[in-house]
Scaffold this motif. Structure first.
Motif, PDB file in Angstrom:
ATOM      1  N   GLU A  52       0.933  -1.339  -0.331  1.00 18.11           N
ATOM      2  CA  GLU A  52      -0.277  -0.298  -0.205  1.00 18.11           C
ATOM      3  C   GLU A  52       0.537   0.991   0.296  1.00 18.11           C
ATOM      4  N   VAL A  53       0.212   1.944  -1.153  1.00 19.06           N
ATOM      5  CA  VAL A  53       0.993   3.348  -0.329  1.00 19.06           C
ATOM      6  C   VAL A  53       0.152   4.178   1.157  1.00 19.06           C
ATOM      7  N   THR A  54       1.514   4.709   1.432  1.00 18.83           N
ATOM      8  CA  THR A  54       0.842   5.702   2.582  1.00 18.83           C
ATOM      9  C   THR A  54       1.524   6.972   2.867  1.00 18.83           C
ATOM     10  N   ALA A  55       1.342   7.740   3.647  1.00 23.75           N
ATOM     11  CA  ALA A  55       1.586   8.473   3.972  1.00 23.75           C
ATOM     12  C   ALA A  55       3.614   8.064   3.950  1.00 23.75           C
ATOM     13  N   LYS A  56       3.976   7.216   5.043  1.00 23.35           N
ATOM     14  CA  LYS A  56       5.548   7.081   4.921  1.00 23.35           C
ATOM     15  C   LYS A  56       6.367   6.551   4.256  1.00 23.35           C
ATOM     16  N   SER A  57       5.120   6.197   2.855  1.00 27.52           N
ATOM     17  CA  SER A  57       5.947   5.913   1.217  1.00 27.52           C
ATOM     18  C   SER A  57       7.206   7.013   0.867  1.00 27.52           C
ATOM     19  N   PHE A  58       5.956   8.717   1.295  1.00 27.51           N
ATOM     20  CA  PHE A  58       6.307   9.905   0.090  1.00 27.51           C
ATOM     21  C   PHE A  58       7.394   9.969   1.156  1.00 27.51           C
ATOM     22  N   ALA A  59       7.645  10.114   2.750  1.00 28.16           N
ATOM     23  CA  ALA A  59       8.003  10.114   3.456  1.00 28.16           C
ATOM     24  C   ALA A  59      10.019   9.903   2.930  1.00 28.16           C
ATOM     25  N   TYR A  60       9.637   8.495   3.081  1.00 30.68           N
ATOM     26  CA  TYR A  60      11.118   7.658   2.953  1.00 30.68           C
ATOM     27  C   TYR A  60      11.472   8.113   1.427  1.00 30.68           C
ATOM     28  N   ALA A  61      10.346   8.191   0.341  1.00 36.21           N
ATOM     29  CA  ALA A  61      11.099   8.302  -0.478  1.00 36.21           C
ATOM     30  C   ALA A  61      11.698  10.025  -1.047  1.00 36.21           C
ATOM     31  N   TRP A  62      11.377  11.140   0.216  1.00 26.98           N
ATOM     32  CA  TRP A  62      12.266  12.392   0.002  1.00 26.98           C
ATOM     33  C   TRP A  62      13.022  12.365   0.874  1.00 26.98           C
ATOM     34  N   ARG A  63      12.995  11.067   2.070  1.00 24.08           N
ATOM     35  CA  ARG A  63      14.457  11.025   2.986  1.00 24.08           C
ATOM     36  C   ARG A  63      15.512  10.485   1.161  1.00 24.08           C
TER      37      ARG A  63
ATOM     38  N   ALA B 135       5.646  16.971  -9.502  1.00 24.95           N
ATOM     39  CA  ALA B 135       7.050  16.630 -10.347  1.00 24.95           C
ATOM     40  C   ALA B 135       7.194  14.961  -9.328  1.00 24.95           C
ATOM     41  N   PRO B 136       7.286  14.451 -10.840  1.00 31.28           N
ATOM     42  CA  PRO B 136       7.570  12.523 -10.783  1.00 31.28           C
ATOM     43  C   PRO B 136       8.761  12.274  -9.852  1.00 31.28           C
ATOM     44  N   VAL B 137       9.749  13.129  -9.304  1.00 30.38           N
ATOM     45  CA  VAL B 137      10.895  13.040  -8.157  1.00 30.38           C
ATOM     46  C   VAL B 137      10.415  13.468  -7.308  1.00 30.38           C
ATOM     47  N   LEU B 138       9.248  13.532  -6.960  1.00 32.20           N
ATOM     48  CA  LEU B 138       8.959  13.393  -5.796  1.00 32.20           C
ATOM     49  C   LEU B 138       7.918  12.382  -5.189  1.00 32.20           C
ATOM     50  N   SER B 139       7.819  11.403  -6.375  1.00 31.98           N
ATOM     51  CA  SER B 139       6.883  10.282  -6.254  1.00 31.98           C
ATOM     52  C   SER B 139       6.761   9.792  -4.964  1.00 31.98           C
ATOM     53  N   PRO B 140       6.283   8.418  -4.439  1.00 33.04           N
ATOM     54  CA  PRO B 140       6.805   7.767  -3.421  1.00 33.04           C
ATOM     55  C   PRO B 140       7.091   6.309  -3.749  1.00 33.04           C
ATOM     56  N   VAL B 141       7.963   5.912  -2.772  1.00 33.02           N
ATOM     57  CA  VAL B 141       9.062   4.871  -3.325  1.00 33.02           C
ATOM     58  C   VAL B 141       8.384   4.406  -1.818  1.00 33.02           C
ATOM     59  N   PRO B 142       8.604   2.286  -1.742  1.00 32.78           N
ATOM     60  CA  PRO B 142       8.237   1.463  -1.044  1.00 32.78           C
ATOM     61  C   PRO B 142       8.912   2.039   0.003  1.00 32.78           C
ATOM     62  N   GLU B 143       8.676   1.558   1.469  1.00 33.41           N
ATOM     63  CA  GLU B 143      10.111   1.590   2.525  1.00 33.41           C
ATOM     64  C   GLU B 143      11.171   0.481   2.457  1.00 33.41           C
ATOM     65  N   GLY B 144      12.006   1.724   2.189  1.00 31.21           N
ATOM     66  CA  GLY B 144      13.100   0.808   2.202  1.00 31.21           C
ATOM     67  C   GLY B 144      13.847  -0.437   0.925  1.00 31.21           C
ATOM     68  N   ALA B 145      12.856   0.222  -0.608  1.00 35.34           N
ATOM     69  CA  ALA B 145      13.714  -0.112  -1.382  1.00 35.34           C
ATOM     70  C   ALA B 145      14.538   0.954  -2.132  1.00 35.34           C
TER      71      ALA B 145
END
Length: 560
Positions: free
Chosen positions: A124-135, A198-208
């Protein structure tokens, strides 16, 4: 986004045309997000057809490595961001975000994440997916350094600490629950929701995409967009993707998949299109007229339909000259103004671009809100006034017409030189000695950063369709893309105030005021606006490419 090759090659990001702004944008037929409530679910492509699309070798295909238009074209179809700019309506809409709000001072932004949306691996895509991707973008341990495109998050609190390696979390990003993303900025910024498209700020699965998984993820990323990877990116050959069956952010793709075929040049790709073995190609400048005559021109410039296959709509792109304002000669504003006035932009567009470019009269593209015809007065052609300015600057012509003024004109060695030679001839008519200095791009970019050049060829296309995305990175101190090394307190007061203006219409006017001010100082000389110059095969019944050069492949359809 800086452009590596402004003449006839892919537009490249940081180290990334005629027609009205509103009418052209409103004419677009495609939209990535369909239903307002986002409940439409996909069952995979509605056709067995696979669409083939020309790109040149991308810098990458996942958020961390999106440094050129080819990379963004792929990632835009593999990933969905929080928001999406709908060129059909000219409005910003929510995408993975269900809604978003901001504080009165535009420093705190809250995004509610749509429930039930999935990554391609089923998670699932969650808020944490964005926080992780940005970090992940900002963290130097992800790769050898922070991502070159992490600058999109520069206004988020904690950015400098994470990129410096002194912190591992962005202090301004919080997830109060699984479906709430809260972002605190270091200063007011009323257009932050545009940045989030911007596509660069898309989510990524946590840890990926980190540690031992970095290389595997880079070649076969797990996204959340309408298409998912089919196998791995074959570097220099192709990227293949298939319709994502569980896509929930919009309508199901109309094709079963898409194959991004990688070509080294547009001439080869266009021959493949002509032979019927490619569905969409960039058109070489020399083939523009033939493509229009053979395939017919798109009715709105952005959407290909039967017998109207050539896309000639305005891009969010400006080619310009960069003047090093710290150079002993170019530090005189009168010299910069004169060099700009001496260029016959219309003649260059007519002779070299064959209708695929228009003279630029503003640093902002003609297809962007806030553009005004003739906004940059020194982008006009007026050699007499140019001569007068040079006289005033102390470079009067002698009996032989020479002015005792010379400089090197830095250009990309990979480019054809016709355009540059035309500018050289215009300057020589005024008695100026100009040497074209052909430099490999890496060395050219370093010269920009170091300020060891006088005049250079440069271009920019928009990361987001707002004036700030030109004015702030190109003119504000502290930005690596401010290659003119321009610094002016009044301009920075104007642009900072504009960024903090809450009302949209008033913000556009404030941006125009900042633009008017800098236009008189000419740190850059706008040259031309470029058209999309893409063409589709006759079997393509519908395909839209936006002014941001984003192909809406989930909306594309092919005649069986």
């Amino acid at each position: 986004m800086s452009a590596r090759n402004p003449l006839n090659a892919p537009i490249s990001r940081r180290a990334m045309l005629a027609g009205s702004t509103v009418a052209a944008a409103a004419a677009l037929a495609g939209c990535k997000k369909s239903d307002a409530d986002g409940t439409a679910a996909s069952t995979g492509g509605s056709s067995d057809a696979v669409l083939t699309y020309h790109i040149e070798n991308p810098t990458g295909i996942e958020p961390y490595t999106l440094e050129d238009e080819n990379a963004v074209a792929v990632a835009f179809n593999l990933f969905d961001a929080l928001t999406y700019y709908d060129y059909k309506t000219g409005e910003l809409t929510d995408l993975v975000a269900e809604s978003h709000t901001h504080s009165d001072d535009d420093t705190v932004w809250t995004f509610k994440i749509r429930k039930g949306t999935k990554f391609h691996d089923g998670s699932e895509v969650t808020a944490k997916s964005f926080a992780y991707a940005w970090r992940r973008l900002c963290n130097p341990s992800t790769g050898e350094q922070p991502s070159n495109v992490s600058y999109h998050l520069a206004m988020v609190k904690g950015y400098e600490d994470v990129t410096a390696g002194s912190a591992t979390e962005l202090s301004g990003v919080a997830c109060p629950d699984d479906y709430t993303l809260q972002v605190e900025l270091s200063q007011p910024y009323a257009d932050f929701d545009y940045v989030c498209a911007a596509p660069v700020l898309s989510p990524v699965p946590e840890g990926a995409g980190a540690g031992d998984d970095y290389t595997a993820f880079a070649h076969s990323p797990i996204g959340n967009g309408p298409f998912k990877m089919k196998g791995e990116w074959e570097d220099g050959q192709y990227v293949e993707a298939e319709a994502f069956a569980d896509y929930a952010n919009g309508e199901a793709p109309k094709v079963a998949g898409v194959r991004f075929n990688i070509y080294k040049d547009s001439n080869t790709a266009y021959k493949e299109l002509d032979a019927g073995s490619l569905d969409c190609s960039l058109v070489p400048i020399t083939a523009t007229k033939q493509a229009k005559d053979s395939y017919g021109e798109s009715e709105d410039g952005y959407t290909a339909t039967p017998d109207h296959q050539f896309l000639g709509g305005a891009m969010l792109y400006t080619q310009f000259l960069a003047f090093n304002v710290n150079d002993p000669v170019m530090s005189d504003v009168r010299v910069r103004q004169a060099l700009s006035l001496a260029i016959n932009r219309q003649a260059i567009c007519d002779a070299i671009y064959e209708g695929s470019a228009q003279p630029a009269d503003d640093i902002l593209p003609s297809s962007m809100e806030g553009y005004r015809e003739g906004a940059w007065a020194y982008a006009a052609y007026d050699p007499d006034k140019a001569a007068q300015l040079l006289d005033e600057a102390g470079y009067a012509a002698d009996a032989n017409g020479k002015r005792n003024l010379s400089f090197k004109f830095m250009t990309n060695a990979a480019n054809t030189q016709d355009e540059y030679q035309s500018m050289q001839a215009d300057w020589q008519k005024l008695g100026i000695d100009v040497e074209i200095d052909k430099v490999e791009y890496a060395a050219m970019y370093q010269s920009y950063l170091d300020g060891t050049y006088s005049v250079g060829a440069r271009a920019w296309y928009a990361d987001y369709p707002i004036a700030d995305n030109y004015l702030y990175p190109l003119f504000h101190t502290g930005n690596g893309d401010n290659v003119s090394h321009f610094a002016d307190d009044k301009f920075e007061q104007l642009i900072d105030a504009a960024r903090a203006t809450a009302d949209h219409d008033e913000r556009v006017k404030a941006m125009q005021a900042a633009n008017d001010y800098v236009s008189e100082l000419v740190p850059y000389a706008p040259l031309n606006y470029r058209a999309l110059a893409r063409c589709t095969d006759r079997r393509v019944s519908s395909l839209t490419v936006t002014p941001q050069i984003l192909p809406l492949l989930s909306e594309a359809s092919i005649s069986e």
